[in-house]
Motif scaffolding. Structure first.
Motif, PDB file in Angstrom:
ATOM      1  N   VAL A  61       0.700  -1.323   0.143  1.00 13.56           N
ATOM      2  CA  VAL A  61      -0.122  -0.050  -0.160  1.00 13.56           C
ATOM      3  C   VAL A  61       0.914   0.948   0.033  1.00 13.56           C
ATOM      4  CG1 VAL A  61      -1.705   1.274   1.164  1.00 13.56           C
ATOM      5  CG2 VAL A  61      -1.814  -1.202   1.221  1.00 13.56           C
ATOM      6  N   VAL A  62       0.720   2.218  -0.809  1.00 12.16           N
ATOM      7  CA  VAL A  62       1.492   3.336  -1.105  1.00 12.16           C
ATOM      8  C   VAL A  62       0.789   4.585  -1.350  1.00 12.16           C
ATOM      9  CG1 VAL A  62       3.366   1.657  -1.998  1.00 12.16           C
ATOM     10  CG2 VAL A  62       1.799   2.856  -3.665  1.00 12.16           C
ATOM     11  N   ASP A  63       1.615   5.694  -1.416  1.00  7.14           N
ATOM     12  CA  ASP A  63       1.220   6.881  -1.781  1.00  7.14           C
ATOM     13  C   ASP A  63       2.269   7.733  -2.362  1.00  7.14           C
ATOM     14  OD1 ASP A  63      -0.788   8.976  -1.913  1.00  7.14           O
ATOM     15  OD2 ASP A  63      -0.749   9.491   0.281  1.00  7.14           O
ATOM     16  N   GLU A  64       2.119   8.871  -3.025  1.00  8.22           N
ATOM     17  CA  GLU A  64       2.935   9.822  -3.546  1.00  8.22           C
ATOM     18  C   GLU A  64       3.817   9.321  -4.417  1.00  8.22           C
ATOM     19  OE1 GLU A  64       4.923  11.709  -0.134  1.00  8.22           O
ATOM     20  OE2 GLU A  64       2.922  12.018   0.836  1.00  8.22           O
ATOM     21  N   VAL A  65       3.195   8.403  -5.282  1.00  7.89           N
ATOM     22  CA  VAL A  65       4.317   7.817  -6.233  1.00  7.89           C
ATOM     23  C   VAL A  65       4.674   8.902  -7.462  1.00  7.89           C
ATOM     24  CG1 VAL A  65       4.316   5.854  -8.150  1.00  7.89           C
ATOM     25  CG2 VAL A  65       3.004   5.790  -6.011  1.00  7.89           C
ATOM     26  N   ARG A  66       5.883   8.610  -7.554  1.00  6.43           N
ATOM     27  CA  ARG A  66       6.568   9.758  -8.557  1.00  6.43           C
ATOM     28  C   ARG A  66       7.298   8.774  -9.501  1.00  6.43           C
ATOM     29  NH1 ARG A  66       6.918  13.148  -3.837  1.00  6.43           N
ATOM     30  NH2 ARG A  66       8.717  12.753  -3.705  1.00  6.43           N
ATOM     31  N   ILE A  67       7.366   9.032 -10.650  1.00 12.29           N
ATOM     32  CA  ILE A  67       8.105   8.443 -11.595  1.00 12.29           C
ATOM     33  C   ILE A  67       8.706   9.388 -12.571  1.00 12.29           C
ATOM     34  CG2 ILE A  67       8.091   6.471 -13.653  1.00 12.29           C
ATOM     35  CD1 ILE A  67       5.508   5.469 -12.260  1.00 12.29           C
ATOM     36  N   ASP A  68      10.062   9.283 -12.944  1.00 12.22           N
ATOM     37  CA  ASP A  68      10.751   9.986 -13.881  1.00 12.22           C
ATOM     38  C   ASP A  68      11.757   9.278 -14.766  1.00 12.22           C
ATOM     39  OD1 ASP A  68      13.260   9.579 -12.552  1.00 12.22           O
ATOM     40  OD2 ASP A  68      13.302  11.336 -11.546  1.00 12.22           O
ATOM     41  N   ASP A  69      12.621   9.628 -15.465  1.00 10.64           N
ATOM     42  CA  ASP A  69      13.364   8.856 -16.410  1.00 10.64           C
ATOM     43  C   ASP A  69      14.078   7.948 -15.817  1.00 10.64           C
ATOM     44  OD1 ASP A  69      12.079  10.435 -18.413  1.00 10.64           O
ATOM     45  OD2 ASP A  69      13.916  11.882 -18.731  1.00 10.64           O
ATOM     46  N   GLU A  70      14.684   7.974 -14.500  1.00 12.00           N
ATOM     47  CA  GLU A  70      15.622   7.121 -13.904  1.00 12.00           C
ATOM     48  C   GLU A  70      15.383   6.417 -12.653  1.00 12.00           C
ATOM     49  OE1 GLU A  70      19.145   9.373 -13.614  1.00 12.00           O
ATOM     50  OE2 GLU A  70      19.391   9.453 -15.870  1.00 12.00           O
ATOM     51  N   ARG A  71      14.176   6.627 -12.252  1.00  8.91           N
ATOM     52  CA  ARG A  71      13.407   6.221 -10.918  1.00  8.91           C
ATOM     53  C   ARG A  71      12.287   6.294 -10.645  1.00  8.91           C
ATOM     54  NH1 ARG A  71      16.724   9.625  -6.854  1.00  8.91           N
ATOM     55  NH2 ARG A  71      15.137   9.423  -5.266  1.00  8.91           N
ATOM     56  N   VAL A  72      11.769   5.418  -9.828  1.00 13.84           N
ATOM     57  CA  VAL A  72      10.221   5.402  -9.129  1.00 13.84           C
ATOM     58  C   VAL A  72      10.393   5.809  -7.764  1.00 13.84           C
ATOM     59  CG1 VAL A  72      10.186   3.064  -8.952  1.00 13.84           C
ATOM     60  CG2 VAL A  72       8.196   4.456  -8.823  1.00 13.84           C
ATOM     61  N   GLU A  73       9.778   6.800  -7.158  1.00 11.86           N
ATOM     62  CA  GLU A  73       9.788   6.875  -5.664  1.00 11.86           C
ATOM     63  C   GLU A  73       8.508   7.103  -5.131  1.00 11.86           C
ATOM     64  OE1 GLU A  73      11.202  10.832  -2.821  1.00 11.86           O
ATOM     65  OE2 GLU A  73      12.119  10.558  -4.636  1.00 11.86           O
ATOM     66  N   TYR A  74       8.193   6.512  -4.062  1.00  8.80           N
ATOM     67  CA  TYR A  74       7.012   6.294  -3.523  1.00  8.80           C
ATOM     68  C   TYR A  74       6.997   6.469  -1.668  1.00  8.80           C
ATOM     69  CZ  TYR A  74       8.233   1.485  -2.961  1.00  8.80           C
ATOM     70  OH  TYR A  74       8.763   0.378  -2.657  1.00  8.80           O
ATOM     71  N   LEU A  75       5.800   6.448  -1.155  1.00  7.99           N
ATOM     72  CA  LEU A  75       5.834   6.531   0.076  1.00  7.99           C
ATOM     73  C   LEU A  75       4.978   5.338   0.697  1.00  7.99           C
ATOM     74  CD1 LEU A  75       6.073   7.881   3.102  1.00  7.99           C
ATOM     75  CD2 LEU A  75       3.908   8.902   2.537  1.00  7.99           C
ATOM     76  N   ASP A  76       5.956   4.451   1.347  1.00  7.81           N
ATOM     77  CA  ASP A  76       5.214   3.023   1.579  1.00  7.81           C
ATOM     78  C   ASP A  76       4.314   3.356   2.756  1.00  7.81           C
ATOM     79  OD1 ASP A  76       5.497  -0.069   1.642  1.00  7.81           O
ATOM     80  OD2 ASP A  76       5.865   0.556   3.766  1.00  7.81           O
ATOM     81  N   LEU A  77       3.198   2.755   3.028  1.00  4.78           N
ATOM     82  CA  LEU A  77       2.148   2.954   4.029  1.00  4.78           C
ATOM     83  C   LEU A  77       1.933   1.686   4.753  1.00  4.78           C
ATOM     84  CD1 LEU A  77      -0.389   4.986   1.880  1.00  4.78           C
ATOM     85  CD2 LEU A  77       1.332   6.072   3.604  1.00  4.78           C
ATOM     86  N   ILE A  78       3.116   1.089   5.010  1.00  3.13           N
ATOM     87  CA  ILE A  78       3.306  -0.002   6.090  1.00  3.13           C
ATOM     88  C   ILE A  78       2.816  -1.537   5.743  1.00  3.13           C
ATOM     89  CG2 ILE A  78       2.915  -0.492   8.666  1.00  3.13           C
ATOM     90  CD1 ILE A  78       2.930   2.659   9.354  1.00  3.13           C
ATOM     91  N   VAL A  79       1.503  -1.322   5.350  1.00  2.04           N
ATOM     92  CA  VAL A  79       0.859  -2.720   5.307  1.00  2.04           C
ATOM     93  C   VAL A  79       1.153  -3.411   4.091  1.00  2.04           C
ATOM     94  CG1 VAL A  79      -1.488  -3.673   5.248  1.00  2.04           C
ATOM     95  CG2 VAL A  79      -0.996  -1.540   6.789  1.00  2.04           C
ATOM     96  N   ASP A  80       1.488  -4.578   4.067  1.00  2.69           N
ATOM     97  CA  ASP A  80       1.465  -5.397   2.572  1.00  2.69           C
ATOM     98  C   ASP A  80       0.430  -6.411   2.621  1.00  2.69           C
ATOM     99  OD1 ASP A  80       3.856  -3.887   2.116  1.00  2.69           O
ATOM    100  OD2 ASP A  80       4.963  -5.046   3.215  1.00  2.69           O
ATOM    101  N   VAL A  81       0.364  -6.859   1.397  1.00  2.21           N
ATOM    102  CA  VAL A  81      -0.659  -8.052   1.320  1.00  2.21           C
ATOM    103  C   VAL A  81       0.298  -9.192   0.558  1.00  2.21           C
ATOM    104  CG1 VAL A  81      -2.908  -9.001   0.154  1.00  2.21           C
ATOM    105  CG2 VAL A  81      -2.783  -6.683   1.091  1.00  2.21           C
ATOM    106  N   LEU A  82       0.351 -10.379   1.142  1.00  2.00           N
ATOM    107  CA  LEU A  82       1.075 -11.412   0.594  1.00  2.00           C
ATOM    108  C   LEU A  82       0.168 -12.235   0.002  1.00  2.00           C
ATOM    109  CD1 LEU A  82       4.140 -12.112   3.021  1.00  2.00           C
ATOM    110  CD2 LEU A  82       3.892 -10.385   0.935  1.00  2.00           C
ATOM    111  N   VAL A  83       0.139 -12.815  -1.225  1.00  3.52           N
ATOM    112  CA  VAL A  83      -0.674 -13.809  -2.010  1.00  3.52           C
ATOM    113  C   VAL A  83       0.221 -15.028  -2.515  1.00  3.52           C
ATOM    114  CG1 VAL A  83      -2.378 -14.469  -3.754  1.00  3.52           C
ATOM    115  CG2 VAL A  83      -2.103 -12.146  -2.843  1.00  3.52           C
ATOM    116  N   SER A  84       0.089 -16.259  -1.828  1.00  3.76           N
ATOM    117  CA  SER A  84       0.918 -17.431  -2.246  1.00  3.76           C
ATOM    118  C   SER A  84       0.316 -17.917  -3.721  1.00  3.76           C
ATOM    119  CB  SER A  84       0.488 -18.412  -1.059  1.00  3.76           C
ATOM    120  OG  SER A  84      -0.673 -19.243  -1.206  1.00  3.76           O
ATOM    121  N   PRO A  85       1.142 -18.975  -4.092  1.00  5.13           N
ATOM    122  CA  PRO A  85       0.727 -19.205  -5.401  1.00  5.13           C
ATOM    123  C   PRO A  85      -0.766 -20.177  -5.442  1.00  5.13           C
ATOM    124  CG  PRO A  85       3.150 -19.963  -5.135  1.00  5.13           C
ATOM    125  CD  PRO A  85       2.467 -19.276  -3.551  1.00  5.13           C
TER     126      PRO A  85
END
Length: 157
Positions: free
Chosen positions: A78-102
């Protein structure tokens, strides 16, 4: 492939950078590849990760792939403030992740850490509600999101 940097900013002010390879780029999505230098949970060292980043979505997705090409795990951040330019992607990680197994088993990580951050004032109520909405979207629609992500890479399965 071109070099590309993934910059993960955290709410505590820490920053982590990953040296990746640019796999695909359009106005609406960037896909990068990263080789895992050490084992991460059930994902062995040397596995590859494909990461999708959208400037207008409140999540990103990683597909962990074994040396044999089989999907080992999907992880949504879960993220916010995603910025993409020619050489990078930058974002704010909002702590929580969701894992999905095969097999499709869903695990939500770091919900307690989010509650602690909210109690300490690092996350306001508006953002907590946005995170909860995003978690609902991911857990309900993860298959569609993963298919949609893979569709931009016709050679992937």
């Amino acid at each position: 492939m071109a070099r590309f940097t993934e910059v993960k900013r955290r709410l505590d002010g820490s920053v982590e950078e990953f040296d990746c390879e640019l796999v695909h780029r359009t106005e609406s999505v960037v896909v990068v590849s990263f080789r895992i230098p050490v084992a991460v949970g059930d994902v062995p060292k040397g596995s590859n990760t494909l990461g999708w980043f959208w400037p207008r979505r409140p999540y990103n997705i990683y597909r962990f792939v074994g040396k044999d090409g089989a999907a080992l795990l999907h992880r949504f951040d879960v993220v916010d403030e995603v910025r993409i330019d020619d050489e990078r992607v930058e974002y704010l990680d909002l702590i929580v992740d969701v894992l999905v197994s095969p097999t499709g088993e869903i695990t939500i990580e770091d919900e307690n850490e989010l509650k602690t951050a909210a109690k300490r004032g690092r996350v306001d109520e508006r953002r907590v509600e946005a995170i909860e909405r995003t978690l609902t979207t991911i857990t309900r629609d993860w298959r569609r999101i993963a298919r949609e992500a893979l569709a931009v890479l016709p050679n992937e399965t």
